[in-house]
Structure formats: structure tokens, C-alpha cells
Scaffold this active site. Structure first.
Site, PDB file in Angstrom:
ATOM      1  N   HIS A  15       0.850  -1.184   0.000  1.00 42.48           N
ATOM      2  CA  HIS A  15       0.000   0.000   0.000  1.00 42.48           C
ATOM      3  C   HIS A  15       0.884   1.231   0.000  1.00 42.48           C
ATOM      4  CE1 HIS A  15      -3.124   2.852   1.094  1.00 42.48           C
ATOM      5  NE2 HIS A  15      -3.967   1.942   0.658  1.00 42.48           N
ATOM      6  N   ASP A  71      -7.964  -5.164   0.107  1.00 41.16           N
ATOM      7  CA  ASP A  71      -8.482  -5.989  -0.991  1.00 41.16           C
ATOM      8  C   ASP A  71      -8.089  -7.449  -0.885  1.00 41.16           C
ATOM      9  OD1 ASP A  71      -9.935  -4.139  -2.321  1.00 41.16           O
ATOM     10  OD2 ASP A  71      -8.210  -3.351  -3.403  1.00 41.16           O
TER      11      ASP A  71
HETATM   12  N1  ACO Z   1       4.218  -7.726  -4.833  1.00 41.93           N
HETATM   13  C1  ACO Z   1       5.563  -7.711  -5.022  1.00 41.93           C
HETATM   14  N2  ACO Z   1       6.333  -6.607  -4.901  1.00 41.93           N
HETATM   15  C2  ACO Z   1       5.707  -5.465  -4.557  1.00 41.93           C
HETATM   16  C3  ACO Z   1       4.306  -5.400  -4.330  1.00 41.93           C
HETATM   17  C4  ACO Z   1       3.568  -6.594  -4.475  1.00 41.93           C
HETATM   18  N3  ACO Z   1       2.236  -6.594  -4.281  1.00 41.93           N
HETATM   19  N4  ACO Z   1       3.955  -4.144  -4.016  1.00 41.93           N
HETATM   20  C5  ACO Z   1       5.083  -3.437  -4.038  1.00 41.93           C
HETATM   21  N5  ACO Z   1       6.136  -4.216  -4.347  1.00 41.93           N
HETATM   22  C6  ACO Z   1       7.546  -3.804  -4.412  1.00 41.93           C
HETATM   23  C7  ACO Z   1       7.815  -3.024  -5.697  1.00 41.93           C
HETATM   24  O1  ACO Z   1       8.282  -3.858  -6.743  1.00 41.93           O
HETATM   25  C8  ACO Z   1       8.865  -2.048  -5.231  1.00 41.93           C
HETATM   26  O2  ACO Z   1      10.099  -2.703  -5.205  1.00 41.93           O
HETATM   27  P1  ACO Z   1      11.468  -1.873  -5.537  1.00 41.93           P
HETATM   28  O3  ACO Z   1      11.565  -0.823  -4.469  1.00 41.93           O
HETATM   29  O4  ACO Z   1      12.521  -2.923  -5.467  1.00 41.93           O
HETATM   30  O5  ACO Z   1      11.258  -1.297  -6.908  1.00 41.93           O
HETATM   31  C9  ACO Z   1       8.492  -1.743  -3.782  1.00 41.93           C
HETATM   32  O6  ACO Z   1       7.758  -2.892  -3.342  1.00 41.93           O
HETATM   33  C10 ACO Z   1       7.619  -0.504  -3.622  1.00 41.93           C
HETATM   34  O7  ACO Z   1       6.497  -0.626  -4.486  1.00 41.93           O
HETATM   35  P2  ACO Z   1       5.864   0.573  -5.288  1.00 41.93           P
HETATM   36  O8  ACO Z   1       5.079   0.037  -6.436  1.00 41.93           O
HETATM   37  O9  ACO Z   1       6.935   1.587  -5.598  1.00 41.93           O
HETATM   38  O10 ACO Z   1       4.909   1.169  -4.180  1.00 41.93           O
HETATM   39  P3  ACO Z   1       3.674   2.109  -4.433  1.00 41.93           P
HETATM   40  O11 ACO Z   1       3.421   2.779  -3.145  1.00 41.93           O
HETATM   41  O12 ACO Z   1       3.897   2.970  -5.630  1.00 41.93           O
HETATM   42  O13 ACO Z   1       2.503   1.097  -4.841  1.00 41.93           O
HETATM   43  C11 ACO Z   1       0.717  -0.457  -4.682  1.00 41.93           C
HETATM   44  C12 ACO Z   1       1.535   0.628  -3.946  1.00 41.93           C
HETATM   45  C13 ACO Z   1       0.253   0.063  -6.044  1.00 41.93           C
HETATM   46  C14 ACO Z   1      -0.533  -0.760  -3.850  1.00 41.93           C
HETATM   47  C15 ACO Z   1       1.597  -1.718  -4.855  1.00 41.93           C
HETATM   48  O14 ACO Z   1       1.993  -2.202  -3.589  1.00 41.93           O
HETATM   49  C16 ACO Z   1       0.883  -2.822  -5.641  1.00 41.93           C
HETATM   50  O15 ACO Z   1       0.933  -2.814  -6.870  1.00 41.93           O
HETATM   51  N6  ACO Z   1       0.212  -3.771  -4.930  1.00 41.93           N
HETATM   52  C17 ACO Z   1      -0.558  -4.806  -5.595  1.00 41.93           C
HETATM   53  C18 ACO Z   1      -1.894  -4.244  -6.063  1.00 41.93           C
HETATM   54  C19 ACO Z   1      -2.845  -3.976  -4.921  1.00 41.93           C
HETATM   55  O16 ACO Z   1      -3.044  -4.802  -4.040  1.00 41.93           O
HETATM   56  N7  ACO Z   1      -3.503  -2.796  -4.961  1.00 41.93           N
HETATM   57  C20 ACO Z   1      -4.516  -2.408  -3.977  1.00 41.93           C
HETATM   58  C21 ACO Z   1      -4.059  -1.247  -3.180  1.00 41.93           C
HETATM   59  S1  ACO Z   1      -5.209  -0.880  -1.905  1.00 41.93           S
HETATM   60  C22 ACO Z   1      -6.432  -0.048  -2.678  1.00 41.93           C
HETATM   61  O17 ACO Z   1      -6.296   0.637  -3.642  1.00 41.93           O
HETATM   62  C23 ACO Z   1      -7.720  -0.206  -2.122  1.00 41.93           C
END
Ligand code: ACO
Length: 431
Positions: free
Chosen positions: A307, A365
Site C-alpha cells: 500500500h 483488498d
Molecule cells: N508484490 C511484489 N512486490 C511489490 C508489491 C507486491 N504486491 N507491491 C510493491 N512491491 C515492491 C515493488 O516492486 C517495489 O520494489 P522496488 O523498491 O525494489 O522497486 C516496492 O515494493 C515498492 O512498491 P511501489 O510500487 O513503488 O509502491 P507504491 O506505493 O507505488 O505502490 C501499490 C503501492 C500500487 C498498492 C503496490 O503495492 C501494488 O501494486 N500492490 C498490488 C496491487 C494492490 O493490491 N492494490 C490495492 C491497493 S489498496 C487499494 O487501492 C484499495
């Protein structure tokens, strides 16, 4: 909002005192509004990682401590003691209602559930297999055509009617989309039922036989709607504020929010979690999928994990996890193996160094889809359910934005990385 100053000194030694605003909770905010005028530079923060886009009285999140409050009330207390309709009143009006206020609000919402018949005919134009989020966004957008008479944003009464219509009619629109998908006749709303009972009736009743509403199902939906009701300046809410900031018709602004919510990185994740769990299929495959999620060359991410704001735990996920146990036990549905798989996946990820180091925890979620499925709601409707709950948050933010006397059209700037100036080349001379 109290004020202090943050001294910024540019490389050529020019300094500028930027006001620091202090909210009631949370980190201080440096006000950079004068930066361009005084120093000729912009700030740069793609994805708004360190940027507050507005001030707001509605919702507070502390991502480190896993705190979520609506109008100062912890979401755990609201989940335990309140109802979605009461929380909606709280979000829209700022205070918990008295018994009379709640009764009047509930009555108003119950009596705005019907759609203009012309809107219902709109559904005939969609293909039978249209995604319900596409229909939801289109039909809510069409409300700007059906209810154009009451969208004078300057008029508080119009704002109220708009808010009531969004909250009351979204379940009806969602149910119409669902019935179109499954080829059943549309069921008109029943105003003798409460919000969630009525939703279940419109979804699952058929004209041919009586339908008994399961109180556990209504209770579970109510809880999910409370937990989804608002989440400060998330992607879809910011979209509503941004679209609305131009003075656009508020129904169109909500339609834009619905479009933004549909994305798999936002509300679409609940649908993606179920697909992912089905793809994993069995606990023996968890290791393989965890490795895929960690592999930078693989686009796969563990859906329902991570998140932008919560870096410890998502308090909503904790509450929903408990509700999952209750719903699956009481409804005795066949989804228990999927829930067991989710619990096992959660444990493996929580104990994995990659997820620990990046502070990736289950978000709201991760579990909501399992409850929706146990209630018989198809996967393609999950994000629609999220939209129904979040609609009141969007509306509350639109109201706050539009009534702010210092409000401005939202218009970010950019770091231009395109071609430097060049002269037009006649087509005959182009290579
Ligand atoms: N699985 C594996 N790796 C992940 C995940 C994941 N679910 N989420 C983040 N990471 C990693 C990224 O690859 C990144 O790694 P790096 O630093 O080596 O590049 C690091 O963790 C940070 O991730 P970001 O994408 O930069 O974080 P951001 O805050 O931009 O994104 C998000 C948050 C979009 C929710 C992300 O965690 C994600 O895509 N999760 C899966 C989708 C999801 O569950 N979305 C629902 C969110 S809650 C809502 O909207 C109600």
C-alpha cells in the site's frame, strides 16, 4: 492550522521562507505555493509520494501506525458500533447524527433509490457481457444528463440532493448492470429494506419466487462499505476532486472517480486477488508465486499486498480478516479452501525477507473478495461493490473541495523532457 516557516536556500544563495502548516494529526506540510513565483522552480514528485494536494477535515491515515479515522473516529470503533448509513452521514456532515437526524437521513436515502426510467433503458445499449465497472461509470456519467436541474454547486441544497442521489442510486445501477450480465429481469428497489438488504434484494431476488435476505450477508456488506467509505486523497478521490475542481458537473466527477478506481493497482485489486488465488490453486504452488512476485523481470505482483500509505498493516484488512472467518463459518460456503490458501499465502509472505524489508502487508483488498464471493457476488462485481462504499467518500470530498472559498482548479506543472525548440520541416524535406 498553525504556521511556522521552512527556510529554503537555492544554490545561488537566495533564500525563501516557506510557510509550514501544522494539521491536527500527521506530518507538517511545507507550503510551496510561492516557490515558482519567488525562485522560478517547480517541485517534482511523480505519484505525489511526498505531496499533499489539499487540506481536508474528513479522513486521517497514519500509515506507520496503521491508523484510519473518519472525522476523528477510529475505523475500528465505527466498524463495531456504527452502520454504513450513519458513517455516510458522518462523512458528509462532519458529525455523528442524532437519532432524529439519522432517521431522516436514512429515510431520504431509502426514497431516492429509484432510477429515472430512461436511465434503465440505457442498459439496453450495452452488450450482455459488458464489464459492470464500464456500465457503472457510463450510467453515473449519464446522471449529469438526467439530473442536470440540481447541479448548481453553489447551492447547498443542490449539493445535498446530489449526495443523496449518488449514495441511494449506486446500488440500483450496480444491480441493473448485474442483472443485464446474467440475463435476469431488473428488480426494482424496495424502500422498506435497509441499504444493504435492498442491495441484496435487487441483486438476488427474481420476480418468480420470494427471496429471503440473509442477515449475515447484509451485516457483512455493511461492514465492507464502512471500511471502504473513505481513504483520504487516494487515486479515485483525487480524480473526483481534480475533475470537480474545474466546476464540472459533479456526477461526471464521480464517473471519473469510478474509472480511476477500476484500475488493478487501486480498487480493481480485489478482483485480481481472486484471480491470483485461483491461479495459485494449491498451497504447494505458493513458493513459486512468491518467487515470481520477487523477480524484477517478472511483472507478477502479489495482488492485495502493499500500500502506498500503510507501511505496517492496513487496519481494514485486520477487520475484514475477522469478518471472513465469521461469514464463511455462518454461510458454510465452499470458499473455505480459497480462504485457507489466502491465509497460508499471507503467512508465507509475511515471513519472507523481501516482503518484510519492503513493508508489504495485506491490504483491504486481500480479503474483501473472499467475502464477496461467499455472498454469491461474482468476481466482476467486486470493484463495483468497492465503488458503492467509496461513493460517499468521493461525494464528501467533492463537497469539501467545492465549498472551499480558496479552491482553485487543479493544474499541476511538469518537468519537460521533450525536444528543445526546432523549426518546422517541410514534408518534402523529411527523411
Ligand atoms: N508484490 C511484489 N512486490 C511489490 C508489491 C507486491 N504486491 N507491491 C510493491 N512491491 C515492491 C515493488 O516492486 C517495489 O520494489 P522496488 O523498491 O525494489 O522497486 C516496492 O515494493 C515498492 O512498491 P511501489 O510500487 O513503488 O509502491 P507504491 O506505493 O507505488 O505502490 C501499490 C503501492 C500500487 C498498492 C503496490 O503495492 C501494488 O501494486 N500492490 C498490488 C496491487 C494492490 O493490491 N492494490 C490495492 C491497493 S489498496 C487499494 O487501492 C484499495
Amino acid at each position: 492550522m498553525s504556521q511556522d516557516a521552512f527556510r529554503l536556500t537555492s544554490p545561488d544563495g537566495k533564500s525563501l521562507d516557506l510557510p509550514i502548516h501544522r494539521g491536527t494529526c500527521g506530518p507538517d506540510v511545507i507550503d510551496v505555493a510561492t516557490l515558482y513565483r519567488e525562485q522560478g522552480v517547480f517541485t517534482y514528485d511523480p505519484g505525489f509520494v511526498s505531496t499533499g494536494s489539499c487540506s481536508s477535515d474528513i479522513t486521517f491515515i497514519d500509515g506507520e501506525k496503521g491508523i484510519l479515522m473518519y472525522r476523528g473516529y477510529p475505523v475500528e470503533q465505527l466498524a463495531e458500533h456504527s452502520s454504513f448509513i450513519e458513517v455516510s452521514y458522518l462523512l458528509l456532515h462532519g458529525e455523528l447524527p442524532t437519532a432524529e437526524q439519522l432517521a431522516a437521513f436514512d429515510r431520504t436515502i431509502r426514497t431516492h433509490t429509484m432510477l429515472n426510467e430512461g436511465m434503465l433503458r440505457f442498459f439496453n445499449g450495452f452488450r450482455y457481457d459488458a464489464h459492470p465497472m464500464a456500465m457503472l461509470s457510463a450510467v453515473v456519467g449519464s446522471m449529469s444528463a438526467y439530473y442536470h436541474d440540481t447541479t448548481n454547486a453553489e447551492d447547498p441544497e443542490h449539493r445535498d440532493i446530489f449526495s443523496h442521489r449518488i449514495l441511494a442510486k449506486l446500488p440500483t445501477i450496480a444491480a441493473a448492470a448485474y442483472k443485464l450480465n446474467i440475463g435476469q429481469p431488473f428488480m426494482y428497489p424496495r424502500n422498506d429494506l435497509n441499504y444493504c438488504e435492498n442491495l441484496l434484494h435487487m441483486f438476488f431476488a427474481v420476480p418468480a419466487e420470494p427471496y429471503e435476505i440473509d442477515p449475515i450477508a447484509a451485516e457483512a456488506l455493511d461492514l465492507l462499505f464502512i471500511l471502504h467509505a473513505d481513504h483520504e486523497q487516494n487515486c479515485s478521490t483525487s480524480t473526483v476532486r481534480m475533475a470537480g475542481s474545474s466546476g464540472a458537473n459533479p456526477y461526471s466527477a464521480i464517473a471519473a472517480g469510478i474509472a480511476a478506481l477500476w484500475g488493478p493497482a487501486h480498487g480493481g485489486a480485489n478482483e485480481a486477488v481472486l484471480s491470483m488465488l485461483e491461479e495459485i490453486g494449491h498451497a504447494k504452488n505458493i513458493g513459486k508465486y512468491i518467487e515470481k512476485a520477487k523477480d524484477k523481470n517478472d511483472p507478477f505482483r502479489l495482488m492485495g499486498f502493499g500500500h502506498r500509505v500503510y507501511k505496517n498493516f492496513d487496519p481494514r484488512a485486520t477487520i475484514i480478516r475477522e469478518m471472513c472467518h465469521k461469514v464463511l463459518a455462518k454461510l458454510g460456503r465452499k470458499d473455505t479452501p480459497l480462504f485457507d490458501l489466502a491465509l497460508e499465502l499471507e503467512q508465507v509472505a509475511l515471513n519472507d525477507d523481501y516482503f518484510k524489508q519492503k513493508n508489504l502487508y495485506p491490504n483491504v483488498d486481500f480479503y474483501s473478495g473472499i467475502i464477496y464471493r461467499a455472498l454469491g457476488i461474482p468476481t466482476s462485481m467486486f470493484t463495483v461493490m468497492f465503488a458503492i462504499g467509496r461513493s460517499v467518500g468521493w461525494t464528501a470530498h467533492w463537497r469539501e473541495m467545492i465549498s472551499d472559498p480558496k479552491g482553485k482548479i487543479a493544474r499541476p506543472r511538469q518537468l519537460y523532457t521533450g525536444s528543445p525548440p526546432r523549426d518546422y520541416v517541410d514534408i518534402a524535406q523529411r527523411k
